[in-house]
Design an enzyme around this catalytic site. Structure first.
Site, mmCIF file in Angstrom:
data_model
loop_
_atom_site.group_PDB
_atom_site.id
_atom_site.type_symbol
_atom_site.label_atom_id
_atom_site.label_comp_id
_atom_site.label_asym_id
_atom_site.label_seq_id
_atom_site.Cartn_x
_atom_site.Cartn_y
_atom_site.Cartn_z
ATOM 1 C CB SER A 1 -0.882 0.033 1.251
ATOM 2 O OG SER A 1 -1.828 -0.993 1.212
ATOM 3 N NE ARG B 1 -2.554 4.716 0.414
ATOM 4 C CZ ARG B 1 -3.166 3.547 0.142
ATOM 5 N NH1 ARG B 1 -2.472 2.551 -0.381
ATOM 6 N NH2 ARG B 1 -4.453 3.383 0.380
ATOM 7 N NE ARG C 1 -10.305 -6.986 -7.168
ATOM 8 C CZ ARG C 1 -9.317 -6.587 -6.375
ATOM 9 N NH1 ARG C 1 -8.060 -6.705 -6.788
ATOM 10 N NH2 ARG C 1 -9.572 -6.079 -5.208
ATOM 11 C CB SER D 1 -13.086 0.909 0.351
ATOM 12 O OG SER D 1 -12.110 0.987 -0.664
ATOM 13 C CD GLN E 1 -8.219 -0.960 -3.302
ATOM 14 O OE1 GLN E 1 -9.185 -1.121 -4.043
ATOM 15 N NE2 GLN E 1 -7.289 -1.877 -3.132
ATOM 16 C CG ASP F 1 -5.516 -6.917 2.179
ATOM 17 O OD1 ASP F 1 -6.597 -7.069 1.572
ATOM 18 O OD2 ASP F 1 -4.797 -5.903 2.033
ATOM 19 C CE LYS G 1 -10.518 -6.658 -0.248
ATOM 20 N NZ LYS G 1 -10.093 -5.282 -0.400
ATOM 21 N NE ARG H 1 -7.761 -12.524 -1.277
ATOM 22 C CZ ARG H 1 -6.995 -11.455 -1.166
ATOM 23 N NH1 ARG H 1 -7.231 -10.568 -0.216
ATOM 24 N NH2 ARG H 1 -5.996 -11.264 -1.995
ATOM 25 N NE ARG I 1 -3.186 -9.717 0.584
ATOM 26 C CZ ARG I 1 -1.973 -9.169 0.675
ATOM 27 N NH1 ARG I 1 -0.975 -9.875 1.172
ATOM 28 N NH2 ARG I 1 -1.741 -7.933 0.284
#
Ligand code: S3P
Length: 427
Positions: free
Chosen positions: A24, A28, A120, A165, A167, A312, A339, A343, A384
């Site tokens: 993350s 950024r 997505r 979120s 995001q 996550d 995700k 998941r 993951r």
């Protein structure tokens, strides 16, 4: 590298300093460098597919990048219209944050990604951005990539999001920096706050009060970032679970961000019985330190709040739940379905294959702790899921296929795992 067979592990005691840098923060760091005057310096940038795609994108939109292999230096003269289509690969974070960054820039931009990212949902960012004047479009009425953006003037907003979120919040904060007045963004539960911390550290006028973030438009350019990216707690967590399920083991995970919005899964593991301690070693944009995890018998747990703080890590946590005594329940986690894979389905199917009883709900699952059995599990292209079931293999052995996805976030995962057990790659 299509399949791996992992052997059960004996007890181990390890210290690891080379956990993958935070994904993350790495994304950024390159994006925010586009908003500053002078040279940003990023040390310990995550050199994995997702974040290297973001670095490539900033080059395509006009950043000058110098990279000596240790420190990445980025300077920019503002965002330029690119010659290329911008490829985010597998990264939802990349695509959603770039939507916010680019929606006010001069020019036309096309964002795409791999076959997983192109399925997505993007409406969660395109809809609020369009409501303030952004000119965005994409397949399924702006919900699916490829997305196209024509930079536009953005109106000040007071937006209340229905999902926690980071995001979406980050995309809107980036848009707010160039809107025509002070903006307010409110979320239902605090999501990870790297964007606020980093932009504030660069001099942006951002205030956080409870669940509301207030952002004043930029008056000029920000100060450059000078950051050492800490280790990623989401990557470190696979090794925390390894120590939590292999009797008499212990691990020290060095240089991890201890940002409270990121270490909730470690707290959940503590509540399950694992002995975990934290040592703060640095505090610039983020608190950073070492996490020590020692084996202790696990008991079941209910996870129903602060979901975005451990979203996550839920696949890896579900492996600990499968090894715990009693039932564990995950609720209010519908976000898991959108995700890198669905998941909820991939965790439930994988655990079923390993002989664990699991009930599936629309927003989570109930795991009945038991004895994991060696099985064959496919990752569905989800890093993951792949790493979680490989860690399960430390208990009982495991064959996991579809492994290339691990390179999106943790390229040295196997190198570290080989300190714990035998890892055999098969065709
Ligand atoms: C991220 C936010 C989370 C997380 C993702 C990274 C970020 O997604 O799952 O891996 O860097 O902002 P959401 O914002 O969709 O919850």
């Amino acid at each position: 590298m299509s399949k791996v067979v992992v052997s059960p592990a004996e007890s181990f005691s390890l210290k690891i300093s080379k956990i993958a840098p935070d994904k993350s923060i790495s994304h950024r760091s390159v994006m925010f460098s586009m908003l500053s005057k002078g040279v940003s310096e990023i040390e310990n940038f995550l050199r994995a597919e997702d974040t290297m795609n973001s670095l490539e994108i900033v080059k395509n939109i006009g950043a000058k990048v110098e990279d000596d292999g240790k420190i990445i230096k980025i300077s920019s003269n503002g965002i330029q219209e690119p010659f290329e289509i911008l490829d985010c690969g597998n990264s939802g974070t990349g695509m959603r944050l770039f939507c916010g960054l680019l929606s006010s820039a001069n020019g036309h931009f096309v964002l795409t990604g791999d076959k997983y990212l192109r399925r997505r949902p993007m409406k969660r960012v395109t809809a609020p951005l369009m409501s303030i004047g952004a000119k965005l479009d994409g397949r399924k009425n702006g919900d699916l990539a490829p997305l196209s953006i024509r930079g536009a003037s953005l109106k000040a907003f007071d937006y209340e999001s229905k999902i926690a979120s980071a995001q979406v919040k980050s995309a809107m904060i980036l848009a707010a920096l160039r809107a025509d007045g002070v903006c307010r963004y409110t979320e239902p539960e605090l999501s990870r706050d790297h964007t606020e911390r980093m932009l504030k550290g660069m001099g942006a006028d951002i205030k956080v009060e409870g669940l509301t973030t207030t952002v004043a438009p930029l008056k000029g350019l920000l100060s450059p970032l000078k950051i050492r990216v800490p280790a990623d707690p989401s990557s470190a967590f696979f090794f925390a679970v390894a120590a939590a399920i292999v009797p008499d083991s212990q691990i020290v995970l060095e240089g991890v961000t201890l940002n409270p919005t990121r270490i909730e899964a470690f707290k959940a593991l503590e509540r399950m019985g694992t002995d975990i301690s934290y040592e703060l070693t640095d505090d610039k944009y983020e608190p950073v330190g070492n996490i020590t995890v020692k084996y202790a018998p696990l008991k079941g747990i209910v996870i129903e709040d602060k979901i975005s703080w451990l979203i996550d890590e839920l696949p890896a946590l579900s492996i600990a739940m499968a090894c715990a005594e009693g039932e564990s329940i995950v609720k209010n986690a519908k976000e898991l379905r959108v995700k890198e894979s669905d998941r909820i389905s991939t965790v439930v199917e994988g655990l079923h294959a390993c002989g664990i009883e699991v009930d599936e709900y629309e927003d989570g699952y109930k795991i009945f702790g038991g004895e994991l059995r060696k099985a064959k599990v496919a990752s569905d292209g989800d890093h993951r899921i792949a790493m979680s079931f490989i860690v399960a293999g430390l208990k009982c052995g495991m064959e996991v296929s579809d492994l290339d996805c691990i390179n999106t976030s943790f390229p040295n995962f196997f190198e570290l795992l080989e300190n714990i057990t035998k890892v055999e790659f098969v065709k």
